[in-house]
Design an enzyme around this catalytic site. Structure first.
Site, PDB file in Angstrom:
ATOM      1  N   SER A 111     -28.899 -31.346  12.371  1.00 38.73           N
ATOM      2  CA  SER A 111     -27.852 -30.829  13.142  1.00 38.73           C
ATOM      3  C   SER A 111     -28.096 -31.125  14.684  1.00 38.73           C
ATOM      4  O   SER A 111     -28.833 -30.319  15.529  1.00 38.73           O
ATOM      5  CB  SER A 111     -27.862 -29.492  13.128  1.00 38.73           C
ATOM      6  OG  SER A 111     -27.432 -29.227  11.738  1.00 38.73           O
ATOM      7  N   LEU A 112     -27.617 -32.052  15.173  1.00 37.89           N
ATOM      8  CA  LEU A 112     -27.702 -32.333  16.601  1.00 37.89           C
ATOM      9  C   LEU A 112     -26.948 -31.899  17.737  1.00 37.89           C
ATOM     10  O   LEU A 112     -27.245 -31.342  18.651  1.00 37.89           O
ATOM     11  CB  LEU A 112     -27.891 -34.021  16.862  1.00 37.89           C
ATOM     12  CG  LEU A 112     -28.431 -34.459  18.079  1.00 37.89           C
ATOM     13  CD1 LEU A 112     -30.075 -34.469  17.925  1.00 37.89           C
ATOM     14  CD2 LEU A 112     -28.179 -36.298  18.079  1.00 37.89           C
ATOM     15  N   CYS A 118     -22.587 -25.847  -1.717  1.00 34.55           N
ATOM     16  CA  CYS A 118     -23.253 -25.695  -0.349  1.00 34.55           C
ATOM     17  C   CYS A 118     -23.959 -24.326  -0.527  1.00 34.55           C
ATOM     18  O   CYS A 118     -23.151 -23.440  -0.681  1.00 34.55           O
ATOM     19  CB  CYS A 118     -21.979 -25.503   0.658  1.00 34.55           C
ATOM     20  SG  CYS A 118     -22.515 -25.202   2.338  1.00 34.55           S
ATOM     21  N   GLU A 151     -22.621 -16.517   1.027  1.00 33.63           N
ATOM     22  CA  GLU A 151     -21.524 -17.132   0.395  1.00 33.63           C
ATOM     23  C   GLU A 151     -22.037 -18.491   0.075  1.00 33.63           C
ATOM     24  O   GLU A 151     -22.764 -19.091   0.674  1.00 33.63           O
ATOM     25  CB  GLU A 151     -20.293 -17.459   1.412  1.00 33.63           C
ATOM     26  CG  GLU A 151     -19.415 -16.226   1.707  1.00 33.63           C
ATOM     27  CD  GLU A 151     -18.353 -16.795   2.465  1.00 33.63           C
ATOM     28  OE1 GLU A 151     -17.409 -15.639   2.553  1.00 33.63           O
ATOM     29  OE2 GLU A 151     -18.169 -17.518   3.142  1.00 33.63           O
ATOM     30  N   CYS A 169     -27.800 -20.594  17.535  1.00 34.48           N
ATOM     31  CA  CYS A 169     -27.003 -21.458  17.884  1.00 34.48           C
ATOM     32  C   CYS A 169     -25.575 -21.000  18.640  1.00 34.48           C
ATOM     33  O   CYS A 169     -25.202 -20.014  17.918  1.00 34.48           O
ATOM     34  CB  CYS A 169     -26.534 -22.792  17.052  1.00 34.48           C
ATOM     35  SG  CYS A 169     -28.057 -23.458  16.307  1.00 34.48           S
ATOM     36  N   CYS A 215     -29.316 -15.844  10.645  1.00 38.32           N
ATOM     37  CA  CYS A 215     -30.467 -16.852  11.122  1.00 38.32           C
ATOM     38  C   CYS A 215     -30.977 -16.325  12.481  1.00 38.32           C
ATOM     39  O   CYS A 215     -30.302 -15.718  13.091  1.00 38.32           O
ATOM     40  CB  CYS A 215     -29.574 -18.201  11.289  1.00 38.32           C
ATOM     41  SG  CYS A 215     -30.507 -19.450  11.909  1.00 38.32           S
ATOM     42  N   CYS A 260     -17.390 -26.233   3.219  1.00 34.94           N
ATOM     43  CA  CYS A 260     -18.797 -26.487   3.510  1.00 34.94           C
ATOM     44  C   CYS A 260     -19.354 -26.850   4.918  1.00 34.94           C
ATOM     45  O   CYS A 260     -18.801 -27.618   5.333  1.00 34.94           O
ATOM     46  CB  CYS A 260     -19.398 -27.436   2.547  1.00 34.94           C
ATOM     47  SG  CYS A 260     -21.106 -27.695   2.430  1.00 34.94           S
ATOM     48  N   GLY A 291     -28.419 -19.570   7.269  1.00 38.14           N
ATOM     49  CA  GLY A 291     -29.703 -19.762   7.537  1.00 38.14           C
ATOM     50  C   GLY A 291     -30.231 -21.084   7.877  1.00 38.14           C
ATOM     51  O   GLY A 291     -29.487 -22.149   7.891  1.00 38.14           O
ATOM     52  N   CYS A 310     -22.308 -20.573  16.352  1.00 33.33           N
ATOM     53  CA  CYS A 310     -22.447 -20.580  14.897  1.00 33.33           C
ATOM     54  C   CYS A 310     -22.161 -19.090  14.690  1.00 33.33           C
ATOM     55  O   CYS A 310     -23.218 -18.261  15.303  1.00 33.33           O
ATOM     56  CB  CYS A 310     -23.874 -21.207  14.456  1.00 33.33           C
ATOM     57  SG  CYS A 310     -24.185 -20.613  12.739  1.00 33.33           S
TER      58      CYS A 310
END
Ligand code: SAH
Ligand code: SF4
Length: 385
Positions: free
Chosen positions: A225-226, A110, A97, A121, A117, A346, A171, A124
């Site tokens: 991305s923390l 985006c 997408e 995580c 991926c 996004c 990804g 996700c």
């Protein structure tokens, strides 16, 4: 359009590759590469015959050895608030997408870098799908090519709608390094999309060696991305943290920005999950951990998907978290959800990928069966109600 194996797809070629192709493979002059690059990316042309300032002989030659193949759009939807979403089917059958989100002074696209991926995580849904494959440079830039073209009107000069690109779709961009770099170069290339380096952002969960590599070849903007203020919690949420801990990751990011001549800072992305990483103590700890990292913080309320096991915090909790960071002197934003009527946001689109991809497969089937987008959309709202 189906891609043939023998022909070279010119869509994913950056300026340098295009020049090499024209000069070394075709024995043509350098400026031909610039001409063709402009036709493809500034005018959205995918047919050599439309390239009217290219000689007929060269067009014929190009047809025998090259092609311009964009991802196949199987579903698109344009929201009332200006948000646009495309489902693009990639060879092999999987879909990704791409979402366009307009704001007052900019329009952000985006873009996805992989199908699935590998980094898994915990919050996700792209990660939950597992890894399928890398997108090629053509498939990555093809998302921008499709978007930019979507406003074109015959006979009219193209207007710029996409002013920013964020690699925040499906990804991990830095695990598809070469293709992502090639595509980002095209985004910034004056003869293609001409976006400023400040307006092209790679988002990473922290592939530390690749952050150092990236510093050698580009100066795009970066988001990290923390999602957690300490290693124990981040190990659970973002498993790559077991390999590269928070200190090591922030050091890489700081080195990336320190060499830039302008005063850009990293965007820290922090997805807030109820009772997991959204407590007051987490906000205080985050303020400490980031004290040597010039940054802005973007809080992303968790976007739920089926069986995720996480919840979105209440607005009170989200604002409390923000206030603590602001009081500690940070520049903090909360990511707005946009395009609600088309289910697009996004960075959060990945939050529903499993669900949406399954439904997307149905969309694709429906579109292929000849149903109109409206029918598909109705069915979709039937299903989700
Ligand atoms: N792999 C890259 C880029 C894609 S993810 C990365 O992790 O940075 C883009 C952003 O969306 C990341 O910050 C990611 O953590 C966040 N995200 C993923 N799933 C989410 C969800 N369900 N709700 C909210 N944000 C999510
Ligand atoms: Fe991959 Fe990013 Fe999702 Fe983590 S958040 S699984 S790195 S796409």
């Amino acid at each position: 359009m189906t891609q043939s194996t023998q022909k070279v797809n010119l869509l994913g070629m950056g300026m340098a590759s295009m020049e090499r192709f024209f000069m070394e493979e075709l024995g043509e002059k350098r400026f031909r590469a610039t001409q063709v690059l402009k036709w493809i990316h500034q005018r959205g042309v995918d047919n050599f015959d439309d390239m009217t300032d290219v000689s007929v002989a060269l067009r014929e030659k190009l047809k025998t050895c090259a092609e311009i193949v964009a991802p196949e759009v199987t579903f698109k939807k344009y929201s009332k608030d200006g948000t646009r979403k495309w489902v693009m089917k990639m060879p092999g059958g999987s879909a990704v997408e791409t979402v366009f989100i307009p704001e007052d002074d900019r329009g952000t696209l985006c873009v996805s870098s992989q199908i699935g991926c590998a980094l898994d995580c915990s919050f996700c849904s792209t990660g939950k799908q597992g890894f399928n494959r890398d997108l090629s440079a053509a498939e990555i830039i093809g998302q921008l090519w499709v978007a930019a073209r979507s406003w074109d009107e015959p006979g009219k000069k193209r207007e710029r709608h996409v002013t920013n690109v964020v690699m925040m779709g499906m990804g991990e961009p830095l695990l598809n390094y070469d293709n992502v770099v090639e595509a980002m170069n095209l985004m910034m290339e004056d003869n293609a999309y001409g976006l400023s380096k400040r307006r092209v952002t790679v988002s990473t969960s922290g592939v530390v060696p690749r952050i150092y590599d990236l510093a050698e070849v580009t100066d795009v903007s970066m988001a990290l991305s923390l999602h957690a203020p300490n290693d124990a919690l981040r190990n659970e949420l973002v498993p790559i943290n077991k390999r590269y801990g928070i200190d090591e990751t922030l050091a890489a990011v700081n080195a990336y920005f320190a060499r830039l001549p302008d005063k850009r800072v990293v965007t820290i992305e922090y997805t807030l999950m109820n009772q997991i990483n959204d407590k007051e103590e987490h906000a205080h700890e985050l303020a400490q951990v980031l004290k040597s990292t010039p940054c802005k913080i973007n809080l992303i309320p968790f976007n739920p998907f089926p069986n995720s096991g996480y919840e979105r915090p209440s607005n009170n909790r989200i604002h409390r978290f923000k206030d603590i960071l602001q009081q500690a002197g940070y520049n903090v934003t909360i990511r707005k959800t946009r395009g609600d009527d088309i289910d697009a946001a996004c960075g959060q689109l990945v939050g529903q990928v499993v669900d949406k991809t399954r439904r997307s497969v149905k969309f694709i089937e429906a579109v292929e069966l000849g149903h109109t987008a409206a029918t598909v959309a109705n069915r979709r709202s039937d299903r989700s109600s």
